[in-house]
Design a protein around this motif. Structure first.
Motif, PDB file in Angstrom:
ATOM      1  N   ILE A 197      25.937  80.518  46.509  1.00 28.95           N
ATOM      2  CA  ILE A 197      26.540  81.766  46.052  1.00 28.95           C
ATOM      3  C   ILE A 197      26.253  81.976  44.559  1.00 28.95           C
ATOM      4  O   ILE A 197      26.564  81.107  43.737  1.00 28.95           O
ATOM      5  CB  ILE A 197      28.068  81.775  46.295  1.00 28.95           C
ATOM      6  CG1 ILE A 197      28.383  81.373  47.742  1.00 28.95           C
ATOM      7  CG2 ILE A 197      28.640  83.156  45.984  1.00 28.95           C
ATOM      8  CD1 ILE A 197      27.761  82.261  48.810  1.00 28.95           C
ATOM      9  N   PHE A 198      25.698  83.142  44.230  1.00 25.62           N
ATOM     10  CA  PHE A 198      25.313  83.470  42.861  1.00 25.62           C
ATOM     11  C   PHE A 198      25.789  84.895  42.545  1.00 25.62           C
ATOM     12  O   PHE A 198      26.146  85.651  43.444  1.00 25.62           O
ATOM     13  CB  PHE A 198      23.788  83.411  42.701  1.00 25.62           C
ATOM     14  CG  PHE A 198      23.193  82.058  43.002  1.00 25.62           C
ATOM     15  CD1 PHE A 198      22.908  81.178  41.987  1.00 25.62           C
ATOM     16  CD2 PHE A 198      22.931  81.679  44.322  1.00 25.62           C
ATOM     17  CE1 PHE A 198      22.363  79.929  42.262  1.00 25.62           C
ATOM     18  CE2 PHE A 198      22.386  80.430  44.603  1.00 25.62           C
ATOM     19  CZ  PHE A 198      22.107  79.560  43.567  1.00 25.62           C
ATOM     20  N   ARG A 199      25.759  85.243  41.272  1.00 23.86           N
ATOM     21  CA  ARG A 199      26.030  86.643  40.903  1.00 23.86           C
ATOM     22  C   ARG A 199      25.252  87.002  39.641  1.00 23.86           C
ATOM     23  O   ARG A 199      24.843  86.105  38.887  1.00 23.86           O
ATOM     24  CB  ARG A 199      27.519  86.881  40.690  1.00 23.86           C
ATOM     25  CG  ARG A 199      28.169  86.042  39.625  1.00 23.86           C
ATOM     26  CD  ARG A 199      29.640  86.395  39.500  1.00 23.86           C
ATOM     27  NE  ARG A 199      30.465  85.262  39.181  1.00 23.86           N
ATOM     28  CZ  ARG A 199      31.777  85.231  39.349  1.00 23.86           C
ATOM     29  NH1 ARG A 199      32.415  86.280  39.808  1.00 23.86           N
ATOM     30  NH2 ARG A 199      32.475  84.157  39.045  1.00 23.86           N
ATOM     31  N   VAL A 200      25.087  88.311  39.433  1.00 24.32           N
ATOM     32  CA  VAL A 200      24.371  88.786  38.244  1.00 24.32           C
ATOM     33  C   VAL A 200      25.290  89.559  37.308  1.00 24.32           C
ATOM     34  O   VAL A 200      24.838  90.082  36.297  1.00 24.32           O
ATOM     35  CB  VAL A 200      23.149  89.658  38.619  1.00 24.32           C
ATOM     36  CG1 VAL A 200      22.104  88.852  39.364  1.00 24.32           C
ATOM     37  CG2 VAL A 200      23.573  90.872  39.439  1.00 24.32           C
ATOM     38  N   CYS A 201      26.580  89.651  37.648  1.00 20.96           N
ATOM     39  CA  CYS A 201      27.547  90.343  36.787  1.00 20.96           C
ATOM     40  C   CYS A 201      28.352  89.312  35.996  1.00 20.96           C
ATOM     41  O   CYS A 201      28.392  88.135  36.353  1.00 20.96           O
ATOM     42  CB  CYS A 201      28.490  91.188  37.636  1.00 20.96           C
ATOM     43  SG  CYS A 201      29.407  90.214  38.855  1.00 20.96           S
ATOM     44  N   TYR A 202      29.005  89.774  34.933  1.00 20.22           N
ATOM     45  CA  TYR A 202      29.899  88.889  34.190  1.00 20.22           C
ATOM     46  C   TYR A 202      31.216  88.719  34.935  1.00 20.22           C
ATOM     47  O   TYR A 202      31.453  89.379  35.955  1.00 20.22           O
ATOM     48  CB  TYR A 202      30.146  89.420  32.782  1.00 20.22           C
ATOM     49  CG  TYR A 202      30.536  90.877  32.716  1.00 20.22           C
ATOM     50  CD1 TYR A 202      31.708  91.353  33.279  1.00 20.22           C
ATOM     51  CD2 TYR A 202      29.709  91.802  32.082  1.00 20.22           C
ATOM     52  CE1 TYR A 202      32.061  92.680  33.220  1.00 20.22           C
ATOM     53  CE2 TYR A 202      30.051  93.142  32.006  1.00 20.22           C
ATOM     54  CZ  TYR A 202      31.230  93.571  32.582  1.00 20.22           C
ATOM     55  OH  TYR A 202      31.579  94.893  32.520  1.00 20.22           O
ATOM     56  N   LEU A 203      32.099  87.864  34.428  1.00 17.05           N
ATOM     57  CA  LEU A 203      33.385  87.583  35.072  1.00 17.05           C
ATOM     58  C   LEU A 203      34.491  88.481  34.512  1.00 17.05           C
ATOM     59  O   LEU A 203      34.401  88.983  33.392  1.00 17.05           O
ATOM     60  CB  LEU A 203      33.774  86.115  34.875  1.00 17.05           C
ATOM     61  CG  LEU A 203      33.126  85.088  35.801  1.00 17.05           C
ATOM     62  CD1 LEU A 203      31.621  85.002  35.577  1.00 17.05           C
ATOM     63  CD2 LEU A 203      33.772  83.724  35.608  1.00 17.05           C
ATOM     64  N   ASP A 204      35.562  88.628  35.279  1.00 18.67           N
ATOM     65  CA  ASP A 204      36.703  89.420  34.823  1.00 18.67           C
ATOM     66  C   ASP A 204      37.261  88.901  33.507  1.00 18.67           C
ATOM     67  O   ASP A 204      37.634  89.683  32.622  1.00 18.67           O
ATOM     68  CB  ASP A 204      37.809  89.401  35.883  1.00 18.67           C
ATOM     69  CG  ASP A 204      37.455  90.251  37.085  1.00 18.67           C
ATOM     70  OD1 ASP A 204      36.595  91.147  36.943  1.00 18.67           O
ATOM     71  OD2 ASP A 204      38.026  90.025  38.152  1.00 18.67           O
ATOM     72  N   ALA A 205      37.367  87.594  33.385  1.00 17.12           N
ATOM     73  CA  ALA A 205      37.926  87.025  32.151  1.00 17.12           C
ATOM     74  C   ALA A 205      37.100  87.442  30.941  1.00 17.12           C
ATOM     75  O   ALA A 205      37.642  87.778  29.886  1.00 17.12           O
ATOM     76  CB  ALA A 205      37.990  85.506  32.267  1.00 17.12           C
ATOM     77  N   ASP A 206      35.781  87.446  31.100  1.00 14.24           N
ATOM     78  CA  ASP A 206      34.899  87.777  29.979  1.00 14.24           C
ATOM     79  C   ASP A 206      35.029  89.250  29.578  1.00 14.24           C
ATOM     80  O   ASP A 206      35.077  89.580  28.394  1.00 14.24           O
ATOM     81  CB  ASP A 206      33.449  87.463  30.356  1.00 14.24           C
ATOM     82  CG  ASP A 206      33.223  85.981  30.569  1.00 14.24           C
ATOM     83  OD1 ASP A 206      33.960  85.179  29.960  1.00 14.24           O
ATOM     84  OD2 ASP A 206      32.325  85.622  31.346  1.00 14.24           O
ATOM     85  N   GLN A 207      35.079  90.144  30.587  1.00  8.07           N
ATOM     86  CA  GLN A 207      35.158  91.564  30.225  1.00  8.07           C
ATOM     87  C   GLN A 207      36.539  91.932  29.671  1.00  8.07           C
ATOM     88  O   GLN A 207      36.650  92.791  28.791  1.00  8.07           O
ATOM     89  CB  GLN A 207      34.785  92.455  31.400  1.00  8.07           C
ATOM     90  CG  GLN A 207      35.713  92.438  32.589  1.00  8.07           C
ATOM     91  CD  GLN A 207      35.435  93.630  33.511  1.00  8.07           C
ATOM     92  OE1 GLN A 207      35.253  94.758  33.041  1.00  8.07           O
ATOM     93  NE2 GLN A 207      35.401  93.397  34.804  1.00  8.07           N
ATOM     94  N   ALA A 208      37.599  91.265  30.145  1.00  8.59           N
ATOM     95  CA  ALA A 208      38.935  91.538  29.606  1.00  8.59           C
ATOM     96  C   ALA A 208      39.044  91.041  28.170  1.00  8.59           C
ATOM     97  O   ALA A 208      39.618  91.721  27.306  1.00  8.59           O
ATOM     98  CB  ALA A 208      39.994  90.864  30.479  1.00  8.59           C
ATOM     99  N   ARG A 209      38.486  89.868  27.900  1.00 10.50           N
ATOM    100  CA  ARG A 209      38.501  89.342  26.525  1.00 10.50           C
ATOM    101  C   ARG A 209      37.704  90.243  25.595  1.00 10.50           C
ATOM    102  O   ARG A 209      38.097  90.468  24.447  1.00 10.50           O
ATOM    103  CB  ARG A 209      37.904  87.928  26.513  1.00 10.50           C
ATOM    104  CG  ARG A 209      38.773  86.890  27.194  1.00 10.50           C
ATOM    105  CD  ARG A 209      38.188  85.489  27.017  1.00 10.50           C
ATOM    106  NE  ARG A 209      38.862  84.543  27.894  1.00 10.50           N
ATOM    107  CZ  ARG A 209      38.267  83.882  28.878  1.00 10.50           C
ATOM    108  NH1 ARG A 209      36.983  84.033  29.093  1.00 10.50           N
ATOM    109  NH2 ARG A 209      38.959  83.052  29.638  1.00 10.50           N
ATOM    110  N   ARG A 210      36.575  90.760  26.086  1.00  8.01           N
ATOM    111  CA  ARG A 210      35.747  91.650  25.255  1.00  8.01           C
ATOM    112  C   ARG A 210      36.528  92.893  24.879  1.00  8.01           C
ATOM    113  O   ARG A 210      36.462  93.360  23.731  1.00  8.01           O
ATOM    114  CB  ARG A 210      34.475  92.023  26.028  1.00  8.01           C
ATOM    115  CG  ARG A 210      33.556  92.984  25.287  1.00  8.01           C
ATOM    116  CD  ARG A 210      32.840  92.283  24.140  1.00  8.01           C
ATOM    117  NE  ARG A 210      31.972  93.198  23.419  1.00  8.01           N
ATOM    118  CZ  ARG A 210      32.359  93.896  22.354  1.00  8.01           C
ATOM    119  NH1 ARG A 210      33.582  93.760  21.857  1.00  8.01           N
ATOM    120  NH2 ARG A 210      31.505  94.704  21.751  1.00  8.01           N
TER     121      ARG A 210
END
Length: 392
Positions: free
Chosen positions: A159-172
């Motif tokens: 299992i892989f993904r090409v998007c960032y994680l929720d934690a990363d976008q919320a911190r940003r």
């Protein structure tokens, strides 16, 4: 997301039926007189996305990006001298249907699956893909545990993904509110219906408080709600300097419009669930001024690579590509790179190659896959300005 024993049982049954159904079948368009010749000249790839249901906008646009990328790859000579052949399924924005589709696609001998989009639907597909040792690339599933076992934290091999994680976008977004907008307090008003929005609310609060800010109130709504005025009036009494609204555009656009109707003028922020042309259609360009969301790329980016992608997508589909289209495009392109690196269309070897991807030049940023099968890349903050999307 937890998977029940009943669900696992259904997966096994569906997998068995899928394999039986797939025996003797060929990928779409691959069966011609002359036996297996056509099949060995193509590489079958599954597309399992949300083409109907509540999130059809995300899935359809991502599918379009995948198809555009596959067509470009084939026009350039394919991969290892073979064309990619996609087999498309609609998961209807439902985890169970995503699971059913994966079982059917496994029976059709795909070497990899692109999609689904949401974390819940990916969780539905994951047991099937793991059991069959077929790599799944999730374009936009941002929940923390998509690529790892929830209990052990062990990385899921396929299992892989090409998007960032929720934690990363919320911190940003928390950093942007504190450092760029210079706000000191905030309220959170998000969906309580899904793990995506609840995760964003949690991570935003942690980062905002850690950065010196104060959360003065928290409220929630249920997906499908259409009247937010009573809660917005309550939140206005707290005199917030910023409102964080984690959720999908289907509710967020109405919420912002009603906030502005109540003369709430403070900046409002959110996550990539905001990204949809319907935001401007529903909320209106003026109401969206002074609103911001974390996203995967900007359609206004002057980079030649992005400009070329936007031009090709607009020419084919007669509309601008949103971030889900870009992520779908990147998921297909990174799969092609992994097949090339593997040296053969073997699912296990392709998974190993995906885990070693470094500095891949995607539309949504240059990315390297880390030990958790997540991409390491930049996160963009987008501002709505008179109905236009402007990168900050």
């Amino acid at each position: 997301m937890r998977v029940s024993k009943r669900l696992v049982f259904l997966v096994l049954m569906l997998f068995t039926l899928g394999v039986l159904a797939g025996c003797g079948s060929k990928p779409e368009g691959g069966d011609k007189a002359g036996g297996d010749k056509a099949a060995v000249e193509t590489i079958p790839v599954g597309i399992n996305v949300e083409l109907s249901g509540d999130l059809a906008s995300y899935g359809s646009n991502s599918r379009n990006g995948m198809v555009l990328a596959i067509e470009e790859i084939n026009q350039a000579g394919g991969v290892l001298g073979k064309e990619l052949k996609y087999i498309e399924r609609d998961c209807q924005s439902k985890p169970d249907e995503a699971m059913n589709n994966s079982a059917a696609l496994a029976g059709e001998k795909i070497i990899a699956q692109l999609g689904p989009l949401t974390s819940g639907a990916v969780a539905g597909s994951t047991p099937v893909m793991m059991q069959n040792k077929i790599p799944l690339i999730a374009p936009a599933a941002t929940a923390e545990n998509v690529t790892v076992e929830e209990k052990t934290g062990k990385t899921l091999d396929y299992i892989f993904r090409v998007c960032y994680l929720d934690a990363d976008q919320a911190r940003r977004m928390a950093e942007f509110a504190l450092n760029d907008l210079k706000v000191k307090n905030a309220v959170i008003f998000g969906s309580t219906s899904d793990d995506y929005a609840k995760g964003l609310a949690k991570y935003f609060e942690e980062a905002f408080v850690a950065g010196g800010g104060k959360i003065v109130a928290k409220e929630g709504y249920v997906n499908g709600d259409k009247d937010f005025k009573a809660t917005l009036t309550k939140l206005r009494s707290k005199n917030p300097e910023f409102i964080y609204v984690p959720g999908y555009y289907t509710e967020v656009a109405l919420l912002i419009k009603q906030a502005r109707d109540l003369d709430i003028k403070v900046p409002i922020g959110g996550g990539d669930g905001w990204d949809s042309p319907d935001m401007v259609k529903v909320a209106g360009a003026e109401a969206l001024n002074n609103t911001y969301f974390a996203n995967h790329y900007s359609v206004e980016d002057p980079s030649p690579v992005i400009s070329s992608f936007v031009k090709a997508y607009e020419a084919k589909y007669k509309k601008l590509p949103d971030s889900f289209a870009a992520l779908g495009y990147d998921s297909a392109k990174i799969l092609a790179q992994a097949i090339k690196d593997a040296g053969e269309a073997d699912s296990a070897k392709v998974a190993q190659a995906l885990a070693k991807i470094k500095d891949f030049p995607g539309i949504t940023g240059t990315m390297s896959i880390n030990e958790k099968h997540n991409p390491v890349k930049e996160i963009v903050v987008i501002e709505y300005k008179d109905g236009k999307l402007v990168s900050r």
